[in-house]
Design a protein around this motif. Structure first.
Motif, PDB file in Angstrom:
ATOM      1  N   ILE A   1       0.856  -1.193   0.017  1.00 34.88           N
ATOM      2  CA  ILE A   1      -0.241  -0.081  -0.089  1.00 34.88           C
ATOM      3  C   ILE A   1       0.906   1.316   0.228  1.00 34.88           C
ATOM      4  O   ILE A   1       1.722   1.380   0.792  1.00 34.88           O
ATOM      5  N   ILE A   2       0.574   2.104  -0.943  1.00 32.20           N
ATOM      6  CA  ILE A   2       1.264   3.444  -1.175  1.00 32.20           C
ATOM      7  C   ILE A   2       0.479   4.464  -0.527  1.00 32.20           C
ATOM      8  O   ILE A   2      -0.673   4.901  -0.967  1.00 32.20           O
ATOM      9  N   LYS A   3       0.712   5.334   0.697  1.00 33.21           N
ATOM     10  CA  LYS A   3       0.223   6.242   1.291  1.00 33.21           C
ATOM     11  C   LYS A   3       0.811   7.518   0.855  1.00 33.21           C
ATOM     12  O   LYS A   3       2.162   7.795   1.001  1.00 33.21           O
ATOM     13  N   LYS A   4      -0.154   8.631   0.842  1.00 34.53           N
ATOM     14  CA  LYS A   4       0.372   9.984   0.422  1.00 34.53           C
ATOM     15  C   LYS A   4      -0.188  11.047   1.346  1.00 34.53           C
ATOM     16  O   LYS A   4      -1.141  10.609   2.062  1.00 34.53           O
ATOM     17  N   PRO A   5       0.477  12.159   1.551  1.00 37.80           N
ATOM     18  CA  PRO A   5      -0.172  13.190   2.419  1.00 37.80           C
ATOM     19  C   PRO A   5      -1.585  13.572   2.176  1.00 37.80           C
ATOM     20  O   PRO A   5      -1.813  13.679   0.952  1.00 37.80           O
ATOM     21  N   GLU A   6      -2.467  13.816   3.111  1.00 29.97           N
ATOM     22  CA  GLU A   6      -3.825  14.241   2.662  1.00 29.97           C
ATOM     23  C   GLU A   6      -4.077  15.467   2.315  1.00 29.97           C
ATOM     24  O   GLU A   6      -4.680  15.836   1.429  1.00 29.97           O
ATOM     25  N   ASN A   7      -3.567  16.589   3.143  1.00 31.74           N
ATOM     26  CA  ASN A   7      -4.130  17.978   2.914  1.00 31.74           C
ATOM     27  C   ASN A   7      -2.973  18.708   1.920  1.00 31.74           C
ATOM     28  O   ASN A   7      -1.807  18.433   1.776  1.00 31.74           O
ATOM     29  N   ASP A   8      -3.449  19.715   1.737  1.00 30.39           N
ATOM     30  CA  ASP A   8      -2.881  20.850   0.986  1.00 30.39           C
ATOM     31  C   ASP A   8      -1.457  21.003   1.048  1.00 30.39           C
ATOM     32  O   ASP A   8      -0.440  21.005   0.673  1.00 30.39           O
ATOM     33  N   ALA A   9      -1.255  21.380   2.671  1.00 31.09           N
ATOM     34  CA  ALA A   9       0.081  22.017   2.889  1.00 31.09           C
ATOM     35  C   ALA A   9       1.006  21.101   2.921  1.00 31.09           C
ATOM     36  O   ALA A   9       2.188  21.114   2.638  1.00 31.09           O
ATOM     37  N   GLU A  10       0.737  19.795   3.407  1.00 31.84           N
ATOM     38  CA  GLU A  10       1.677  18.729   3.609  1.00 31.84           C
ATOM     39  C   GLU A  10       2.034  18.118   2.060  1.00 31.84           C
ATOM     40  O   GLU A  10       2.988  17.772   1.814  1.00 31.84           O
ATOM     41  N   ILE A  11       1.016  18.005   1.225  1.00 31.11           N
ATOM     42  CA  ILE A  11       1.333  17.518  -0.166  1.00 31.11           C
ATOM     43  C   ILE A  11       2.229  18.671  -0.886  1.00 31.11           C
ATOM     44  O   ILE A  11       3.246  18.102  -1.469  1.00 31.11           O
ATOM     45  N   LYS A  12       2.086  19.763  -0.657  1.00 32.21           N
ATOM     46  CA  LYS A  12       2.997  20.705  -1.217  1.00 32.21           C
ATOM     47  C   LYS A  12       4.348  20.921  -0.682  1.00 32.21           C
ATOM     48  O   LYS A  12       5.405  20.821  -1.095  1.00 32.21           O
ATOM     49  N   SER A  13       4.505  20.668   0.755  1.00 27.25           N
ATOM     50  CA  SER A  13       5.748  20.661   1.461  1.00 27.25           C
ATOM     51  C   SER A  13       6.607  19.432   1.196  1.00 27.25           C
ATOM     52  O   SER A  13       7.799  19.705   1.183  1.00 27.25           O
ATOM     53  N   THR A  14       5.955  18.393   0.974  1.00 28.98           N
ATOM     54  CA  THR A  14       6.838  17.221   0.688  1.00 28.98           C
ATOM     55  C   THR A  14       6.973  16.796  -0.980  1.00 28.98           C
ATOM     56  O   THR A  14       7.723  15.930  -1.069  1.00 28.98           O
ATOM     57  N   MET A  15       6.606  17.708  -1.898  1.00 31.84           N
ATOM     58  CA  MET A  15       6.645  17.480  -3.084  1.00 31.84           C
ATOM     59  C   MET A  15       7.938  17.466  -3.501  1.00 31.84           C
ATOM     60  O   MET A  15       8.532  17.067  -4.514  1.00 31.84           O
ATOM     61  N   LEU A  16       9.040  18.131  -2.719  1.00 29.65           N
ATOM     62  CA  LEU A  16      10.393  18.406  -2.956  1.00 29.65           C
ATOM     63  C   LEU A  16      10.962  17.065  -2.818  1.00 29.65           C
ATOM     64  O   LEU A  16      12.248  16.789  -3.687  1.00 29.65           O
ATOM     65  N   GLN A  17      10.703  16.342  -1.884  1.00 29.23           N
ATOM     66  CA  GLN A  17      11.236  14.877  -1.847  1.00 29.23           C
ATOM     67  C   GLN A  17      10.751  13.971  -2.572  1.00 29.23           C
ATOM     68  O   GLN A  17      11.569  13.082  -3.137  1.00 29.23           O
ATOM     69  N   GLU A  18       9.467  13.877  -2.941  1.00 31.12           N
ATOM     70  CA  GLU A  18       8.954  12.868  -3.784  1.00 31.12           C
ATOM     71  C   GLU A  18       7.675  13.428  -4.362  1.00 31.12           C
ATOM     72  O   GLU A  18       6.783  14.255  -3.722  1.00 31.12           O
ATOM     73  N   PRO A  19       6.925  12.805  -5.400  1.00 26.91           N
ATOM     74  CA  PRO A  19       5.788  13.210  -5.911  1.00 26.91           C
ATOM     75  C   PRO A  19       4.584  12.717  -5.094  1.00 26.91           C
ATOM     76  O   PRO A  19       4.626  11.674  -4.558  1.00 26.91           O
TER      77      PRO A  19
END
Length: 231
Positions: free
Chosen positions: A124-142
Motif C-alpha cells: 500500500i502506498i500512502k500519500k499526505p492528505e491535505n494541501d499543505a503537506e502535499i506541497k511541502s513534501t513535493m520536493l522529496q517525492e511526488p
C-alpha cells in the motif's frame, strides 16, 4: 487514458473504469500508434462512453495526453494509465470529496501495488492528505499519484498542460506549475488505484531518473521551498 501497445493489460484497465459506481462520464482513450491489437481491443467494447482517438504516428505518452486534453469539454478529467486498475468506487468517492471541498482543483488517492491480479496486494502506498503537506513534501517525492487524479480542466490548462519535453516524468513537472498557493489539492486517504508493476516499466527507468534529476534540481534552486523543505 493514453496507451501504446497495451494489449497485455488493457482489458483489466478499461473494465475497471466501465464498472465504476459513478457512471456519468466520457472515457477518452488516445491510442499512440500501437502496433499490437490495442485498437481492436478498445473497439470491441460496445459502450457509448468510450471515445477513441487513433494516432497515425507514435508521439509519446505526454504528447498523446495533450492531444486528448484538447478534445475534452467536461470541467473535470480523471486520469489513469492503461496498465493500472481503478477500484470500483474511485470516481464516486472523488466526486463526493469534490462536493465537500469545492475549492480543490485536484484530488488524488492512495494506491496499492499489484503484478498480475489486482486483488492480490503487494504493498500500500500512502500519500499526505491535505494541501499543505502535499506541497511541502513535493520536493522529496511526488506526493500525488498521477494515475489517481481527478483534476479541474481549467486548472490543468492554466498550468500549461503537460510539457512534452518530459516523456516519462511529465506529471512531476506538471505539479511544479499546478501547485501554486492559490490552487488547493488533496488526497483521499484510501487506496482507490491499483498500480501494476511489470517488466516493461524498467525500460523507462533510466530516462525517468534523468528527467527527475533535472526537475528536482530546478526545484532546489527555486525560492518556493523553505530551507527545512530543501533539507
Amino acid at each position: 487514458m493514453a496507451v501504446r501497445n497495451g494489449q497485455p493489460y488493457l482489458e483489466v484497465a478499461i473494465e475497471s473504469i466501465l464498472n465504476q459506481t459513478y457512471d456519468h462520464f466520457d472515457f477518452l482513450i488516445v491510442d499512440d500508434a500501437s502496433t499490437d491489437n490495442t485498437c481492436k481491443i478498445i473497439k470491441s467494447y460496445d459502450d457509448p462512453r468510450i471515445k477513441l482517438i487513433c494516432l497515425s504516428e507514435n508521439v509519446g505518452q505526454t504528447a498523446a495526453l495533450n492531444i486528448g486534453i484538447r478534445q475534452i469539454s467536461t470541467p473535470w478529467i480523471a486520469r489513469m494509465d492503461a496498465d493500472d486498475y481503478s477500484e470500483h468506487t474511485r470516481l464516486e468517492k472523488q466526486i463526493k470529496a469534490l462536493e465537500t471541498n469545492p475549492s480543490v482543483c485536484c484530488i488524488g488517492t492512495n494506491c496499492w501495488v499489484f503484478r498480475d491480479d489486482p486483488n492480490i496486494i503487494e504493498e500500500i502506498i500512502k500519500k499526505p492528505e491535505n494541501d499543505a503537506e502535499i506541497k511541502s513534501t513535493m520536493l522529496q517525492e511526488p506526493s500525488i499519484i498521477h494515475g489517481s487524479i481527478l483534476i479541474k480542466l481549467e486548472a490543468l490548462l492554466d498550468a500549461g498542460g503537460y510539457n512534452e519535453r518530459f516523456r516519462v516524468s511529465a506529471d512531476i513537472d506538471l505539479y511544479e506549475r499546478l501547485l501554486t498557493p492559490s490552487r488547493y489539492v488533496m488526497n483521499i486517504p484510501e487506496p482507490l488505484l491499483g498500480f501494476r508493476r511489470h517488466q516493461h516499466q524498467e525500460t523507462k527507468s533510466l530516462r525517468a531518473i534523468e528527467e527527475g534529476i533535472e526537475i528536482f534540481n530546478r526545484r532546489l534552486i527555486s525560492d518556493r521551498y523553505s530551507k527545512n523543505d530543501k533539507k
